[in-house]
Scaffold this active site. Sequence first.
Site, mmCIF file in Angstrom:
data_model
loop_
_atom_site.group_PDB
_atom_site.id
_atom_site.type_symbol
_atom_site.label_atom_id
_atom_site.label_comp_id
_atom_site.label_asym_id
_atom_site.label_seq_id
_atom_site.Cartn_x
_atom_site.Cartn_y
_atom_site.Cartn_z
ATOM 1 N N CYS A 11 1.012 -1.301 0.132
ATOM 2 C CA CYS A 11 -0.001 -0.369 0.256
ATOM 3 C C CYS A 11 0.904 1.112 -0.059
ATOM 4 O O CYS A 11 2.101 0.722 0.187
ATOM 5 C CB CYS A 11 -1.108 0.203 1.189
ATOM 6 S SG CYS A 11 0.086 -0.031 2.704
ATOM 7 N N CYS A 132 -26.283 9.982 -14.397
ATOM 8 C CA CYS A 132 -27.137 9.111 -14.982
ATOM 9 C C CYS A 132 -28.936 10.133 -14.661
ATOM 10 O O CYS A 132 -29.142 11.113 -13.922
ATOM 11 C CB CYS A 132 -27.805 7.282 -14.820
ATOM 12 S SG CYS A 132 -28.686 7.587 -13.577
#
EC number: 2.7.1.202
Length: 580
Positions: A11, A132
Amino acid sequence: MKMKIAIVTACPSGVANSIIAAGLLQQASKTLGWEAYIECHSTVIAGHTLSEEEINKADLVILAANGKIDMQRFVGKKVYQSPITACTSDPVGYLKQAAEQATELSSEQATRCDSPATASVSAKKIVAITACPTGVAHTFMAAEALEAEATRQGHQIKVETRGSVGAKNQLTEQEIAAADLVIIAADIDVPLDRFNGKKLYKTSTGLTLKKTAQELSNAFAQAKTFSSSANSATNEKAEEKKGVYKHLMTGVSHMLPVVVAGGLIIALSFVFGIEAFKEEGTLAAALMQIGGGSAFALMIPVLAGYIAFSIADRPGLAPGLIGGMLASSTGAGFLGGIVAGFLAGYSAKFIADKVQLPQSMAALKPILIIPFIASLFTGLVMIYVVGGPMSSIMSGMTSFLNNMGSTNAILLGIVLGAMMCFDLGGPVNKAAYTFGVGLLASQTYAPMAAIMAAGMVPALGMGLATFIAKDKFEAGEREAGKASFVLGLCFISEGAIPFAAKDPMRVIPACMVGGAVTGALSMLFGAKLMAPHGGLFVLLIPNAISPVLLYLVAIAVGTAITGFGYAMLKKSAQAKAVAA
């Protein structure tokens, strides 16, 4: 023979996630009876580096990492890559998934991952917008997909979502200025002026959700410098070919809140009796005036106004609203409103592009000249050309729908139900949905009931399938099934998309059959729905759905057909064994 795996965890900080993931995967491998060699990239503990011997022994290499990993040493091995966070919720399921989905790493792939060009790409800063028509599912699912994929590839990304509750996680001027790439994943019109001079790539939420890695790659390869005032004619024509659908969806997305609010308020007026609103001065009459007299009266003007707004920006809004009001008053209905919106939008755009004025009068163009001429043109066309024929079409359609026999009703329900399940929020789904919403203004409520019921089936069915055939789904899919079921209850078909993306040839037919049956039963039972959204939670509003029990039966039957159907269709070879 015991499975041998090599695991690399990493990470950015090299502190918590890398160490935790290494420990979880080591424990999970013991649970499965596998032998694991682990390389943990950490800044706080001395890490073990995989030896050449360990890599050679490994049947599988797993890279749970956010950042750059030396890939050359794994050429020829079966490799599975993912963000580090993917392995923490269900490490055992994650290892099984890795074993199933790992692919052999070629020298070319490894070189590409390690090349300076790729390293520079990994440091890119990305800003994005998703939007959307309904602003519920695709907007946020596409944002999550972009964030996950960009993070997996090592990019920095921030996504602004333009959902039903407005813009969230808004991009600042500083973030836009610092960005190397702008991605617009939108099915409706989104203002782009603030991205002038930036590398910009446009796509849809559907493609972003289903082919995230491909779209991110396309964005880097195909992004072009954006200029709001200097787009080439070629680009404008290319945009316009796919723009008609986007303009329509922009109108629908702005109309939806008006229709939902109006429909629910009308339903509330029925609490006092189906005809209680006829008595003046009563609360029922006031509710009907708010919902039917005001909200529904605005429905078609708002649809037309924002179609025009999408085409011509603000100068198109006034002529669009006026054209929509004329469509409503002449009885042309939502079809007339759609025509009015495109008439107003393109006429306003034509005037803006073609009419040239002296510099001293240029300020009058968007305020006076465009609204005046475009409104006059749109109004005259609506009254003398479009209004009459559209009114006749709407009257005939409404009369047919209100008086059709059970056979025709069932056929219509089958068609609408199948359309709702065909592409799970795509153009075909939205076409059926827009048809149902438009008919609400004509007090035709049965098609909307069939549409919402069928639209709930895919997500509910996938949730049911993961419950009744647990052995055929891995742990992650079973969790997705639970989420899908909840989304289905809310009338969000997109909950089934993760399943359809993996197995479209079985999921889509199962959903379409279940949806068609539900649509047919809803029409057969004479179900009526006052509001175009909300799923089963609309039941909390008295009289919003009627008859309630038969409506629930229609949904349950379709869900069972889809759930059991997909459970049987899913190949046994795809089964995910629960035990090692």
